[in-house]
Design an enzyme around this catalytic site. Sequence first.
Site, PDB file in Angstrom:
ATOM      1  N   HIS A   1      -1.418   2.341   9.247  1.00 23.79           N
ATOM      2  CA  HIS A   1      -2.260   1.708   8.135  1.00 23.79           C
ATOM      3  C   HIS A   1      -3.679   1.542   8.963  1.00 23.79           C
ATOM      4  O   HIS A   1      -4.480   0.675   8.478  1.00 23.79           O
ATOM      5  CB  HIS A   1      -1.899   0.508   7.782  1.00 23.79           C
ATOM      6  CG  HIS A   1      -0.308   0.216   7.069  1.00 23.79           C
ATOM      7  ND1 HIS A   1       0.797   0.536   7.753  1.00 23.79           N
ATOM      8  CD2 HIS A   1      -0.383   0.339   5.847  1.00 23.79           C
ATOM      9  CE1 HIS A   1       1.702   0.636   6.918  1.00 23.79           C
ATOM     10  NE2 HIS A   1       1.061   0.183   5.668  1.00 23.79           N
TER      11      HIS A   1
ATOM     12  N   ASP B   1      -3.443   6.904   5.286  1.00 23.78           N
ATOM     13  CA  ASP B   1      -2.696   7.655   6.104  1.00 23.78           C
ATOM     14  C   ASP B   1      -1.517   8.313   5.395  1.00 23.78           C
ATOM     15  O   ASP B   1      -1.139   9.295   5.628  1.00 23.78           O
ATOM     16  CB  ASP B   1      -1.890   6.369   6.988  1.00 23.78           C
ATOM     17  CG  ASP B   1      -2.711   5.389   7.649  1.00 23.78           C
ATOM     18  OD1 ASP B   1      -2.855   5.374   8.875  1.00 23.78           O
ATOM     19  OD2 ASP B   1      -3.638   4.673   7.018  1.00 23.78           O
TER      20      ASP B   1
ATOM     21  N   GLU C   1      -0.443   3.730  -6.967  1.00 20.40           N
ATOM     22  CA  GLU C   1       0.420   2.868  -6.991  1.00 20.40           C
ATOM     23  C   GLU C   1      -0.103   1.573  -7.007  1.00 20.40           C
ATOM     24  O   GLU C   1      -0.978   1.179  -6.211  1.00 20.40           O
ATOM     25  CB  GLU C   1       1.274   3.129  -5.473  1.00 20.40           C
ATOM     26  CG  GLU C   1       2.057   4.224  -5.449  1.00 20.40           C
ATOM     27  CD  GLU C   1       2.318   4.864  -4.322  1.00 20.40           C
ATOM     28  OE1 GLU C   1       1.973   4.028  -3.130  1.00 20.40           O
ATOM     29  OE2 GLU C   1       2.426   5.970  -3.983  1.00 20.40           O
TER      30      GLU C   1
ATOM     31  N   GLU D   1       2.982  10.192  -3.527  1.00 24.04           N
ATOM     32  CA  GLU D   1       1.652  10.670  -3.322  1.00 24.04           C
ATOM     33  C   GLU D   1       1.375  12.118  -3.810  1.00 24.04           C
ATOM     34  O   GLU D   1       0.637  12.579  -4.392  1.00 24.04           O
ATOM     35  CB  GLU D   1       1.448  10.615  -1.858  1.00 24.04           C
ATOM     36  CG  GLU D   1       1.045   9.066  -1.459  1.00 24.04           C
ATOM     37  CD  GLU D   1       2.103   8.105  -1.286  1.00 24.04           C
ATOM     38  OE1 GLU D   1       3.462   8.836  -1.259  1.00 24.04           O
ATOM     39  OE2 GLU D   1       2.156   6.947  -1.362  1.00 24.04           O
TER      40      GLU D   1
END
Lengths: 324, 332
Positions: A127, A85, A29, A60
């Site tokens: 995160h 994550d 991404e 993902e």
Amino acid sequence: MALTTYLEAIREGLLEEMRRDESVFVMGEDVGAYGGAFKVTKGFIEEFGERRVIDTPLSESAIVGAGTGAAINGLRPVLEMQFADFMACGFDQITNFAAKCRYRWGASVPMVIRAPSGGGIHGGPFHSQNPEMPYVHTPGLKVVQPATAYDAKGLIKAAVRDNDPVIFLEHKNLYRSIKEELPRHDYVVPLGLAAVSREGTDLSIITYGWMVHVALKAAETLAAENIDIEVVDLRTLMPLDRETILASVKKTSKAILLHEDTLTGGLGGELAGIISEHAFEYLDGPLVRIAGADTPVPFSPPLEEAFLPNADKVVEKARWLHRY
Amino acid sequence: MSALATASISQEVTPDLANKLLYYMVMMRELEDRIELKLYRQGKILGGCYTGRGQEAIPTGSAILSRPDDYVCPSHRDMAAFLIRGMTPREILAQYLGRVSGPTGGRDGNMHMGCARRRILPIISSIGASIPVASGIALSMKYRDEPNIVFNYWGDGATSRGDWHEGINFATVQKLPIVYLCNNNLFAYSTPLDKQMAVENVADRAPAYNMPAEIVDGNDVLAVHAATARAVKHARNGDGPYLIECKTFRIGGHSAHDSADYVPDGMREEWSKKDPILRLQKEMVDREWASEQDFKQLRQGILDEISEAVDWALEQPYPDPATLEDNVYEVI
Ligand SMILES: Cc1ncc(C[n+]2csc(CCOP(=O)(O)OP(=O)(O)O)c2C)c(N)n1
């Protein structure tokens, strides 16, 4: 000579591998014109074009699945997860397919999943995590986390050249905070080998990632108290370099197992198992685990500090263990 | 026997093609019958056992159009795709029996098999997971500027997985050369279609991805073949993915243990009348290409071939437990 940051080292390693081998490409991404959330692939699209620097939808599972498909058909994808994550969103593809290909049908999956990992950057619960253990616990995957710029470059190059899927955890807190002079020549750091970051005789701290620096800092403090610490940087978490781990423990007879990942089910337990099975008679004290608290990683600075291991906590436990 | 397309993308139906299609459909039916109704019941095959009884037209009419360098990603109801790609009944039976001579060497069972050499993706048990993987295989073809395409098979249930949507979105954004073959057999395990999706057809999902789609009678092998020829042309031409929804019905249970009592009364009987094998045979008789006698002979030949393969497979060794830890990694 210019100093290279941990982030730059990964970037350079990738660039070199893409120049060396036409089958290497990056996908993820915002990795194209934007250069990735952390700018690891900045400038790649200018050099290699959209064919080899692929901006994907926010997917993902598709990134990992498509990476695996491309890998079994002869390419060498390097996938970027925007944050480690979110690897969880591709978990099935990683663990149920990619990891099992060689075992089930002899297919190589020469794929790297790069994942910015770890806390200390006020990223909060989504995160900041250290999600290594589910992957360490998946036979067929290799799991790597460099602690230095030198290793970051050498390990990413080795990971790209490896014929098995590699989870490459990059510590976000190290990206720009550490730098060093790197050799000009082409080098790799082999997967599966730990390094002794500091030699010592009294007590081993076995750790990886950001915590290597925490251990080294603690070792400095303890040196002033005549406690001589050895720091082992695992570098590869799966497969573990048992030889280096056991050699260090046999030398010092005491060990702290330190990681930022949460305590229960963390790598420390596995290390303790290996050491008690193979070096029990050498031990002069209990194996001590220092790790992140068994909580999500909290956001607010005082909470996150309480969550994270730090040099003070390590010093305190090391003094206790030294006296034991 | 292996019959991959060599050159043309669209083949007229010839007696030769009809014979090939019939062979693979009957081989799939009889092989799966032997596996499920004999070897499994006799306790020789352990674990799960899934068949595509009644759905033979779908893998047969489509995979027959694959070229050797194409990649085929079958679902668990597509035995004919394995056969068409050249996997032999011997190898398949060795796989089901957990023997070392099967394509996974005993490391996986039943139709969870594949073959890199023949470019067959092994079944990924997580339903829907093959769709992103098919995208990646197609991406590698485009990357190297190859004229090859991917055939990706799945059921109606797979379209509820996030992976389905992620994989198809990825493929359509990247305009990848993929032909999707959906077997809409009205059930996913015991779940009927109206509990699976709020749209009537799987094909109704395609416009959201700007992907062409068509619906065909999945029990008509010639219709599947003709639609696949159109899809293959589209994909090979660089125009991106193409979806074919094949309406069909799963005659057996979800797997051998499932008596499928949830299927409404009469439904199985009604669909049995639309048996794709009988249907092709009728067509061949009508066109005066074959007789009942020919069909009998074909079936007997196949039964003999299977019997020989069963004997062979039963004599194959089991994998050596000492190899348990081999090949988890290339090097460690
Ligand atoms: C992710 C996942 N969930 C559940 C299952 C168990 N399961 C196997 S097949 C199946 C139904 C699949 O339905 P569909 O995709 O329509 O294919 P069909 O079996 O009807 O051909 C289920 C629920 C699975 N294999 N994978």
